[in-house]
Scaffold this motif. Sequence first.
Motif, PDB file in Angstrom:
ATOM      1  N   ARG A 143      -0.928 -32.132  42.151  1.00  0.00           N
ATOM      2  CA  ARG A 143       0.148 -33.030  43.116  1.00  0.00           C
ATOM      3  C   ARG A 143       0.882 -34.710  42.205  1.00  0.00           C
ATOM      4  NH1 ARG A 143      -1.420 -32.855  49.049  1.00  0.00           N
ATOM      5  NH2 ARG A 143      -0.863 -30.430  49.393  1.00  0.00           N
ATOM      6  N   ALA A 144       1.656 -34.947  42.028  1.00  0.00           N
ATOM      7  CA  ALA A 144       1.985 -36.362  41.418  1.00  0.00           C
ATOM      8  C   ALA A 144       1.933 -37.049  42.690  1.00  0.00           C
ATOM      9  CB  ALA A 144       3.437 -35.373  41.440  1.00  0.00           C
ATOM     10  N   VAL A 145       0.700 -37.691  42.897  1.00  0.00           N
ATOM     11  CA  VAL A 145       1.092 -38.339  43.785  1.00  0.00           C
ATOM     12  C   VAL A 145       0.374 -40.355  43.471  1.00  0.00           C
ATOM     13  CG1 VAL A 145       0.435 -37.320  45.878  1.00  0.00           C
ATOM     14  CG2 VAL A 145      -1.678 -38.380  44.564  1.00  0.00           C
ATOM     15  N   SER A 146       0.073 -40.081  42.377  1.00  0.00           N
ATOM     16  CA  SER A 146       0.233 -41.837  42.267  1.00  0.00           C
ATOM     17  C   SER A 146       0.865 -42.856  41.415  1.00  0.00           C
ATOM     18  CB  SER A 146      -0.900 -42.023  40.967  1.00  0.00           C
ATOM     19  OG  SER A 146      -2.102 -41.609  41.459  1.00  0.00           O
ATOM     20  N   HIS A 147       1.233 -44.016  41.552  1.00  0.00           N
ATOM     21  CA  HIS A 147       2.489 -44.491  40.927  1.00  0.00           C
ATOM     22  C   HIS A 147       2.056 -44.966  39.429  1.00  0.00           C
ATOM     23  CE1 HIS A 147       4.510 -43.984  44.838  1.00  0.00           C
ATOM     24  NE2 HIS A 147       3.856 -44.161  45.165  1.00  0.00           N
TER      25      HIS A 147
ATOM     26  N   ASP B  25       6.875 -44.538  39.085  1.00  0.00           N
ATOM     27  CA  ASP B  25       7.168 -43.251  38.966  1.00  0.00           C
ATOM     28  C   ASP B  25       5.873 -43.037  39.691  1.00  0.00           C
ATOM     29  OD1 ASP B  25       9.253 -44.027  37.572  1.00  0.00           O
ATOM     30  OD2 ASP B  25       8.510 -43.725  35.301  1.00  0.00           O
ATOM     31  N   LYS B  26       6.145 -41.644  40.232  1.00  0.00           N
ATOM     32  CA  LYS B  26       4.908 -41.169  40.714  1.00  0.00           C
ATOM     33  C   LYS B  26       5.146 -39.845  39.843  1.00  0.00           C
ATOM     34  CE  LYS B  26       5.536 -38.941  45.062  1.00  0.00           C
ATOM     35  NZ  LYS B  26       5.578 -38.750  46.742  1.00  0.00           N
TER      36      LYS B  26
ATOM     37  N   ARG C  22       4.434 -36.767  36.369  1.00  0.00           N
ATOM     38  CA  ARG C  22       5.146 -35.958  36.443  1.00  0.00           C
ATOM     39  C   ARG C  22       3.983 -35.074  37.487  1.00  0.00           C
ATOM     40  NH1 ARG C  22       4.387 -31.327  34.360  1.00  0.00           N
ATOM     41  NH2 ARG C  22       4.194 -31.858  31.671  1.00  0.00           N
TER      42      ARG C  22
END
Length: 269
Positions: free
Chosen positions: A22-26, A31-32, A115
Amino acid sequence: MAMFVHLTPAANTARIRKSGIRAVSHGRDGDKGLFCFPVLSSYTLTHQWLRELARHGGPRGLVAVHLRLPDDEPVTVGHYSNRPGRAHTATTAGDAMRRVAALEDPRGWEVFLPRAATRSEIHRIRAVRQVTGWRYFPNSNGTPPCTCYGCRVRGEYGSQRLRRRRPHPLDGPPPATPVLLTRIAEAGDPGDAAQLCATLHWFGFRRRGPLAQLAHLADHPDAGVRVALVEAVAHWRTPGVDALLQRLSEDPDEDVREAVDYTDRLNPA
């Protein structure tokens, strides 16, 4: 194709095998996505982030997820400290891998993919030695650990013993309640404002406290003491706190009223 490793709690393994990462970090620009690191010839450097990330990982440890990205995949690369000369730079996956591999000391560097990673991009998931890498920051060995509120990890193994051995002048651990009450009594009547504020600061670290022995400070002539009283008891679960805060919400000093209003926003009903 460029090969990267993403470290994640072992509990995520089944989900990653099924649907990717998943794209959970910033990232630096908000941006995720996800953070990863190039797979280098050195096992230790490839998995250098493991011990630091494990401080916040799950009870079953971390696993290494290897993923293949196209060489022209947009990513950013840089040092976590973002210092001059090490700031994150927008580039491609292939170039990021070459840049990191060419560094004399790649510790602390990271690659951010803005992403999610699909299941087809997952090459394999493998167990890794949980003692690999550095903690806190590269070359931290020999440097006394910081015990301030921002650096310490609540519940970390040995953290309470460390804080008692190396107490922080502002962030504790706080002295025992009888010691603090003695300081309140020694401050006199109505009491030295500086000493009272310094003592009330330590009461603010507790979840409960001796409200009956502190309530008289609501009538202290110094508004700074009354503000410190609000900040000390606002998060207590002791019966009577709400009534005291209600009384202080009608204080003639604007700073005291604002302090009560601020705690109300932090703790909505």
